[in-house]
Structures are given as structure tokens and as C-alpha cells.
Design a protein around this motif. Structure first.
Motif, PDB file in Angstrom:
ATOM      1  N   ASP A 173      56.103 -15.981   4.942  1.00  0.00           N
ATOM      2  CA  ASP A 173      56.148 -14.788   4.091  1.00  0.00           C
ATOM      3  C   ASP A 173      55.501 -13.581   4.770  1.00  0.00           C
ATOM      4  OD1 ASP A 173      57.174 -13.737   1.718  1.00  0.00           O
ATOM      5  OD2 ASP A 173      55.228 -13.782   0.722  1.00  0.00           O
ATOM      6  N   LEU A 174      55.515 -13.572   6.102  1.00  0.00           N
ATOM      7  CA  LEU A 174      54.953 -12.457   6.855  1.00  0.00           C
ATOM      8  C   LEU A 174      55.982 -11.362   7.084  1.00  0.00           C
ATOM      9  CD1 LEU A 174      52.805 -14.366   9.504  1.00  0.00           C
ATOM     10  CD2 LEU A 174      52.042 -13.261   7.398  1.00  0.00           C
ATOM     11  N   ILE A 175      57.270 -11.739   7.018  1.00  0.00           N
ATOM     12  CA  ILE A 175      58.344 -10.751   7.061  1.00  0.00           C
ATOM     13  C   ILE A 175      59.357 -11.106   5.978  1.00  0.00           C
ATOM     14  CG2 ILE A 175      58.066 -10.283   9.524  1.00  0.00           C
ATOM     15  CD1 ILE A 175      60.533 -12.020  10.032  1.00  0.00           C
ATOM     16  N   LYS A 176      60.146 -10.117   5.569  1.00  0.00           N
ATOM     17  CA  LYS A 176      61.196 -10.357   4.576  1.00  0.00           C
ATOM     18  C   LYS A 176      62.496  -9.735   5.050  1.00  0.00           C
ATOM     19  CE  LYS A 176      58.857 -11.215   0.217  1.00  0.00           C
ATOM     20  NZ  LYS A 176      58.768 -10.864  -1.211  1.00  0.00           N
ATOM     21  N   LYS A 177      63.604 -10.458   4.799  1.00  0.00           N
ATOM     22  CA  LYS A 177      64.911  -9.956   5.198  1.00  0.00           C
ATOM     23  C   LYS A 177      65.464  -9.036   4.117  1.00  0.00           C
ATOM     24  CE  LYS A 177      69.349 -11.342   7.127  1.00  0.00           C
ATOM     25  NZ  LYS A 177      70.238 -12.469   7.489  1.00  0.00           N
ATOM     26  N   SER A 178      65.987  -7.887   4.548  1.00  0.00           N
ATOM     27  CA  SER A 178      66.615  -6.931   3.638  1.00  0.00           C
ATOM     28  C   SER A 178      67.894  -6.462   4.311  1.00  0.00           C
ATOM     29  CB  SER A 178      65.677  -5.749   3.365  1.00  0.00           C
ATOM     30  OG  SER A 178      66.313  -4.791   2.542  1.00  0.00           O
ATOM     31  N   GLY A 179      69.039  -7.049   3.888  1.00  0.00           N
ATOM     32  CA  GLY A 179      70.292  -6.785   4.576  1.00  0.00           C
ATOM     33  C   GLY A 179      70.248  -7.426   5.952  1.00  0.00           C
ATOM     34  N   ASP A 180      70.459  -6.622   6.988  1.00  0.00           N
ATOM     35  CA  ASP A 180      70.357  -7.156   8.348  1.00  0.00           C
ATOM     36  C   ASP A 180      69.031  -6.787   9.000  1.00  0.00           C
ATOM     37  OD1 ASP A 180      70.798  -4.469   8.605  1.00  0.00           O
ATOM     38  OD2 ASP A 180      72.263  -4.641  10.230  1.00  0.00           O
ATOM     39  N   LYS A 181      68.086  -6.339   8.184  1.00  0.00           N
ATOM     40  CA  LYS A 181      66.780  -5.924   8.675  1.00  0.00           C
ATOM     41  C   LYS A 181      65.713  -6.957   8.326  1.00  0.00           C
ATOM     42  CE  LYS A 181      68.093  -1.786  10.122  1.00  0.00           C
ATOM     43  NZ  LYS A 181      68.040  -1.369  11.536  1.00  0.00           N
ATOM     44  N   TYR A 182      64.736  -7.114   9.199  1.00  0.00           N
ATOM     45  CA  TYR A 182      63.581  -7.967   8.959  1.00  0.00           C
ATOM     46  C   TYR A 182      62.342  -7.078   8.925  1.00  0.00           C
ATOM     47  CZ  TYR A 182      66.731 -11.787  10.099  1.00  0.00           C
ATOM     48  OH  TYR A 182      67.797 -12.664  10.108  1.00  0.00           O
ATOM     49  N   ARG A 183      61.738  -6.963   7.750  1.00  0.00           N
ATOM     50  CA  ARG A 183      60.660  -6.002   7.561  1.00  0.00           C
ATOM     51  C   ARG A 183      59.290  -6.690   7.467  1.00  0.00           C
ATOM     52  NH1 ARG A 183      63.372  -1.309   6.366  1.00  0.00           N
ATOM     53  NH2 ARG A 183      65.449  -1.553   5.443  1.00  0.00           N
ATOM     54  N   TRP A 184      58.314  -6.070   8.083  1.00  0.00           N
ATOM     55  CA  TRP A 184      56.917  -6.517   8.040  1.00  0.00           C
ATOM     56  C   TRP A 184      56.467  -6.624   6.585  1.00  0.00           C
ATOM     57  CZ3 TRP A 184      52.024  -4.390   6.772  1.00  0.00           C
ATOM     58  CH2 TRP A 184      50.918  -4.967   7.411  1.00  0.00           C
ATOM     59  N   ASN A 185      55.806  -7.750   6.226  1.00  0.00           N
ATOM     60  CA  ASN A 185      55.471  -7.992   4.819  1.00  0.00           C
ATOM     61  C   ASN A 185      54.125  -8.706   4.699  1.00  0.00           C
ATOM     62  OD1 ASN A 185      56.082  -8.179   1.931  1.00  0.00           O
ATOM     63  ND2 ASN A 185      56.285 -10.376   2.296  1.00  0.00           N
ATOM     64  N   SER A 186      53.044  -8.047   5.129  1.00  0.00           N
ATOM     65  CA  SER A 186      51.739  -8.696   5.031  1.00  0.00           C
ATOM     66  C   SER A 186      50.637  -7.675   5.217  1.00  0.00           C
ATOM     67  CB  SER A 186      51.592  -9.792   6.084  1.00  0.00           C
ATOM     68  OG  SER A 186      51.569  -9.218   7.375  1.00  0.00           O
ATOM     69  N   SER A 187      49.410  -8.130   4.959  1.00  0.00           N
ATOM     70  CA  SER A 187      48.236  -7.339   5.311  1.00  0.00           C
ATOM     71  C   SER A 187      47.854  -7.671   6.746  1.00  0.00           C
ATOM     72  CB  SER A 187      47.070  -7.669   4.365  1.00  0.00           C
ATOM     73  OG  SER A 187      47.419  -7.395   3.025  1.00  0.00           O
ATOM     74  N   ASN A 188      46.838  -6.977   7.259  1.00  0.00           N
ATOM     75  CA  ASN A 188      46.325  -7.346   8.582  1.00  0.00           C
ATOM     76  C   ASN A 188      45.773  -8.766   8.529  1.00  0.00           C
ATOM     77  OD1 ASN A 188      46.906  -4.846   9.703  1.00  0.00           O
ATOM     78  ND2 ASN A 188      44.945  -3.982   9.091  1.00  0.00           N
ATOM     79  N   ILE A 189      46.018  -9.528   9.578  1.00  0.00           N
ATOM     80  CA  ILE A 189      45.597 -10.928   9.624  1.00  0.00           C
ATOM     81  C   ILE A 189      44.452 -11.068  10.614  1.00  0.00           C
ATOM     82  CG2 ILE A 189      46.316 -13.275  10.205  1.00  0.00           C
ATOM     83  CD1 ILE A 189      49.122 -12.540   9.374  1.00  0.00           C
ATOM     84  N   HIS A 190      43.463 -11.837  10.208  1.00  0.00           N
ATOM     85  CA  HIS A 190      42.283 -12.015  11.068  1.00  0.00           C
ATOM     86  C   HIS A 190      41.820 -13.460  10.985  1.00  0.00           C
ATOM     87  CE1 HIS A 190      38.772 -10.825  13.309  1.00  0.00           C
ATOM     88  NE2 HIS A 190      37.967 -11.298  12.387  1.00  0.00           N
TER      89      HIS A 190
END
Length: 265
Positions: free
Chosen positions: A168-185
Motif C-alpha cells: 500500500d505504498l503506491i496506488k494505481k490510477s489508470g495507467d499511473k502508479y502514484r506515491w501513497n505513504s508517509s515518510n518511512i523510517h
């Protein structure tokens, strides 16, 4: 200005008084004491009690750990026996180290642990973290854009994309893959810390060999005092905090790798 920059609560409060006019009066009111008494106290005569210190801490809006450090500094000032003073000084140093641990400088980050699903895959190589971050940039939100940017084949990109979607760090929207998270540490104790740092320092070495004139690489082996070692760690922690304040809200246009190393040889 942070209280953790000071080894004396009196020096800290005197510095507060220098920040703005009338601060001494307001601090005295917060401590429920006379301005003359507080002034004499800060100049070496007498000590604040914990009730007075609590009022000052509330007025300065100190966090819980900052308040605890303030009280510890007061107890250290009051200590009579050398052994007790050394013990309290040692405890104060440990509190400063804890306050400047990197995870405490990244307050808005999501701390991940070994219990998190697929975390091993995410940190096993540089590729997952790279692709995840690249999807925050519009021109790299497609398979074709990622292929061109990273010079990798489609199957390699798609395999990583699949895992990042499961996490669940990225999400697909159409043919796009979009960043979907907070900063990870990562936690400091994570078994993946070594792998993560090694991966990106190896990438830094690749970049050095390309003679990239836009990049900055710096290594220095020097000898200096224990006190300055602690001072430099604080400066780096502050710089990382300032770095994140600029980088986090910045409009994504490209992805960069930023490394800092300071360690005892």
C-alpha cells in the motif's frame, strides 16, 4: 534553540532572556517568584526548586523529555557529592544522545518494524525504495517512465511495483502508479538498517565513478575531542531536521540520494 544544547539550566534560561526583551520578567512570573530572585539565581546565587522549574517549563512549552532534562540539570546543580554529580552528568549526557537520535528528528515519519509485511523486500535492495520515491514525481509514475529513468527492463519494474502495491505504498490510477505513504523510517535496532545504508552507499560509489559534476561527495577522517564529537552529532541532527523541513514540502521534480556519515574509527 534547544535545551539539549546546554549543560546548565541557568545558561539555558539566560539564553532565553537574551532572545527577547522582558523575558526575565515573564519567566519570573511563570516560576511564581520575584524577578530579582530569578536574576540572582541565574547569576550563581541560589537554585530554582522543582515547582518553580515546572512553571518555567510550562511557560516555555517544553516537551516531556525536555522537562525531564531541565529537572535533571537542576538536580545536578544541587548535587553536593562529586560521585552524585558525575552520575547525574552521565545521565544528562545519555538524555542528550537519546534526544538527538535520528528517529526523534523525523517526527512525521512512519516507523516500520520487522513485523511489517514485506519489509524485508523493501530494504533488501535499493530498487524498491528508489521506485517508491520516484512515483512521487509525475513523469515517473508509469512503467515506461521508470524504465527510462532507471535503465531497467519492464519485468524488473513490474515485479517491484507489484510488491509496493501490496504494501500500500503506491496506488494505481489508470495507467499511473502514484506515491501513497508517509515518510518511512527504520527503527535504529532494525536488522535492515545495515542493508539499507549499504545499498545506498554502494549507489553513491557508482555515482562517484560516473564523475557526476552535479553531485557532492565528501569524506574526511579526522581526530578531535570527545566533546566536539558530541557537538558534531548534534549539528548533523539539526541539519537533517532542517533538510527535511525543506525537502518534505518541496514539489517533486526528481529523486536524489542524501547520505551523511560520522563514526568512530
Amino acid at each position: 534553540m534547544s535545551i539539549f544544547d546546554f549543560r546548565s539550566y541557568k545558561a539555558f534560561l539566560k539564553a532565553q532572556c537574551e532572545v527577547e526583551r522582558g523575558a526575565l520578567t515573564r519567566l519570573a512570573e511563570a516560576a511564581n517568584t520575584q524577578k530579582s530572585y530569578l536574576s540572582a539565581c541565574l547569576n550563581g546565587k541560589g537554585q530554582l526548586n522543582l515547582d518553580q522549574a515546572f512553571g518555567v517549563a510550562e511557560y516555555l512549552n517544553l516537551s516531556d523529555i525536555e522537562q525531564d532534562y531541565l529537572y535533571l540539570l537542576i538536580e545536578k546543580e544541587k548535587a553536593v557529592t562529586p560521585a552524585l554529580r558525575r552520575r547525574l552528568e552521565s545521565k544528562a549526557k545519555e538524555m542528550v544522545r537519546e534526544a538527538f537520535r535520528l528517529k526523534n528528528q523525523q517526527k512525521d515519519a512512519v516507523i516500520v518494524t520487522e513485523r511489517d509485511s514485506n519489509i524485508g523486500f523493501y530494504y533488501a535492495s535499493w530498487l524498491a525504495t528508489a521506485i517508491h520515491t520516484l512515483t512521487s514525481v509525475p513523469q515517473f509514475q508509469s512503467i515506461a517512465g521508470l524504465e527510462k529513468r532507471l535503465n531497467l527492463n519492464q519485468k524488473s519494474i513490474e515485479a517491484v511495483i507489484s510488491y509496493l502495491e501490496k504494501m500500500d505504498l503506491i496506488k494505481k490510477s489508470g495507467d499511473k502508479y502514484r506515491w501513497n505513504s508517509s515518510n518511512i523510517h527504520l527503527e535504529d535496532s532494525s536488522v535492515w538498517i545495515s542493508s539499507h545504508h549499504t545499498n545506498w552507499r554502494a549507489r553513491a560509489m557508482d555515482n562517484i565513478q560516473k564523475y557526476d559534476r552535479e553531485a557532492t561527495h565528501y569524506s574526511s577522517i579526522q581526530s578531535f575531542s570527545e566533546e566536539d564529537f558530541e557537538k558534531l552529532k548534534k549539528k548533523i541532527a539539526y541539519f537533517i531536521n532542517d533538510f527535511n523541513k525543506v525537502a518534505d514540502p518541496s514539489e517533486p521534480e526528481d529523486v536524489y540520494c542524501f547520505n551523511i556519515d560520522l563514526f568512530r574509527v
